[in-house]
Design a protein around this motif. Structure first.
Motif, mmCIF file in Angstrom:
data_model
loop_
_atom_site.group_PDB
_atom_site.id
_atom_site.type_symbol
_atom_site.label_atom_id
_atom_site.label_comp_id
_atom_site.label_asym_id
_atom_site.label_seq_id
_atom_site.Cartn_x
_atom_site.Cartn_y
_atom_site.Cartn_z
ATOM 1 N N ASP A 77 33.769 -24.113 23.976
ATOM 2 C CA ASP A 77 32.861 -23.589 25.009
ATOM 3 C C ASP A 77 33.003 -22.073 25.125
ATOM 4 O OD1 ASP A 77 35.444 -24.315 25.880
ATOM 5 O OD2 ASP A 77 34.866 -24.210 27.977
ATOM 6 N N THR A 78 34.248 -21.604 25.161
ATOM 7 C CA THR A 78 34.505 -20.162 25.288
ATOM 8 C C THR A 78 34.080 -19.432 24.016
ATOM 9 O OG1 THR A 78 36.381 -20.757 26.665
ATOM 10 C CG2 THR A 78 36.264 -18.467 25.953
ATOM 11 N N ASP A 80 31.714 -20.350 21.929
ATOM 12 C CA ASP A 80 30.250 -20.320 21.876
ATOM 13 C C ASP A 80 29.669 -19.294 22.844
ATOM 14 O OD1 ASP A 80 30.199 -22.218 19.956
ATOM 15 O OD2 ASP A 80 29.550 -23.864 21.232
ATOM 16 N N GLU A 81 30.317 -19.120 23.979
ATOM 17 C CA GLU A 81 29.787 -18.184 24.969
ATOM 18 C C GLU A 81 30.103 -16.729 24.601
ATOM 19 O OE1 GLU A 81 27.662 -18.682 27.268
ATOM 20 O OE2 GLU A 81 27.769 -16.764 28.294
ATOM 21 N N ARG A 98 31.578 -31.850 26.743
ATOM 22 C CA ARG A 98 30.312 -31.400 26.156
ATOM 23 C C ARG A 98 29.584 -30.470 27.096
ATOM 24 N NH1 ARG A 98 26.400 -36.349 27.767
ATOM 25 N NH2 ARG A 98 27.795 -37.186 29.340
ATOM 26 N N PHE A 99 28.719 -29.683 26.528
ATOM 27 C CA PHE A 99 27.772 -28.918 27.328
ATOM 28 C C PHE A 99 26.560 -29.815 27.520
ATOM 29 C CE2 PHE A 99 29.435 -24.682 25.680
ATOM 30 C CZ PHE A 99 29.776 -24.204 26.939
ATOM 31 N N TYR A 122 27.523 -20.210 31.698
ATOM 32 C CA TYR A 122 27.432 -19.925 30.256
ATOM 33 C C TYR A 122 26.029 -19.443 29.875
ATOM 34 C CZ TYR A 122 31.746 -22.623 30.377
ATOM 35 O OH TYR A 122 33.003 -23.069 30.662
ATOM 36 N N VAL A 125 25.135 -19.487 25.936
ATOM 37 C CA VAL A 125 24.931 -20.845 25.425
ATOM 38 C C VAL A 125 23.570 -21.353 25.904
ATOM 39 C CG1 VAL A 125 25.754 -23.239 25.627
ATOM 40 C CG2 VAL A 125 27.399 -21.373 25.295
ATOM 41 N N ASP A 160 26.110 -27.001 31.982
ATOM 42 C CA ASP A 160 27.518 -26.936 32.368
ATOM 43 C C ASP A 160 28.339 -27.901 31.523
ATOM 44 O OD1 ASP A 160 29.622 -25.891 33.824
ATOM 45 O OD2 ASP A 160 29.462 -27.371 35.436
ATOM 46 N N ILE A 161 29.645 -27.803 31.703
ATOM 47 C CA ILE A 161 30.552 -28.707 31.009
ATOM 48 C C ILE A 161 30.585 -30.050 31.733
ATOM 49 C CG2 ILE A 161 32.996 -29.121 30.533
ATOM 50 C CD1 ILE A 161 33.214 -26.102 30.003
ATOM 51 N N ILE A 182 32.262 -30.103 22.576
ATOM 52 C CA ILE A 182 33.323 -29.102 22.747
ATOM 53 C C ILE A 182 34.687 -29.749 22.472
ATOM 54 C CG2 ILE A 182 34.501 -27.735 24.543
ATOM 55 C CD1 ILE A 182 31.716 -27.640 25.992
#
Ligand code: PRP
Length: 213
Positions: A77-78, A80-81, A98-99, A122, A125, A160-161, A182
């Motif tokens: 996640d980090t 990708d952002e 997951r996102f 994010y 993303v 969001d996650i 993720i």
């Protein structure tokens, strides 16, 4: 790092840190210091040339990019952002989530005309996700508890996650669509990869080997 024998690895504080320390323990390293660290942020693994640094996720990337840490463990996640110039060498398989695009239960997000507003922590993303659909959206950056935004009427949806789905469920929200998956990744500074290739490869191989056990 100048001392070419030493490998400095930055771990994302919190859950990924715990999982990584567990992995090091399975690999036979002495993790006593890591488990009883108190408030210390730089630790060593006795009997090895490995030094462990504890940092927030985005800072793991910053330290690795600047070469003050050779390697890092950080969530996809980090990565990708924030993106950046480093090698992503291994999927550790833990920290899975997951996102997702989500919003109020029972609503059809894609219905109606007009530009939709999306709240998220994010924005990059989110921008890429909607660009890939050719859909224009307004993005509002939120710092936490993003689920509040559609409930308060600030946005039509959130990106969001989602891990267990409990936060969405308990707030009357649901997933409309998955965005991406993720998990924790090992990243390596490109210069370190050249200068300390053998030592880094050895550690990555060990992590690969013990991650599934
Ligand atoms: C994350 C995420 C969701 C929640 C999802 O938030 O932003 O809110 O976890 O988990 P679940 O699907 O298992 O319920 P976090 O706990 O990091 O807090 P934050 O929203 O304040 O950043």
């Amino acid at each position: 790092m100048k001392d070419s024998k030493k490998i400095r690895i930055a771990l994302t504080k919190g859950r990924l840190e715990k999982d990584t320390v567990g992995l090091f323990e399975k690999a036979g390293y002495d993790v006593e210091q890591l488990k009883n660290k108190g408030r210390r942020l730089i630790l060593s693994i006795p009997g090895t040339d490995i030094e462990v640094v504890l940092a927030k996720a985005a800072d793991v990337i910053t330290y690795v990019e600047h070469g003050v840490c050779d390697m890092g463990v950080v969530g996809k996640d980090t990565i990708d952002e924030h993106s950046g110039s480093f090698f992503e060498v291994c999927d550790l398989g833990f920290g899975r989530c997951r996102f997702a695009l989500a919003g109020k239960k029972g609503e059809n997000f894609y219905e109606g005309i007009g530009v939709k507003t999306i709240a998220t922590k994010y924005p990059n993303v989110t921008r890429r996700f909607f660009e890939s659909k050719g859909m224009d959206v307004d993005i509002v950056k939120i710092e936490g508890s993003v689920e509040l935004a559609p409930l308060l009427g600030l946005s039509h949806g959130i990106v969001d996650i989602v891990e267990t789905g409990t936060t969405l469920k308990e707030n009357g929200l649901e997933v409309y669509e998955d965005v991406s998956f993720i998990s924790a990744r090992v990243i390596v500074n490109p210069v370190s990869m050249k200068l300390k290739k053998a030592a880094i490869e050895k550690l990555v191989e060990k992590m690969e080997h013990y991650k599934g056990e």
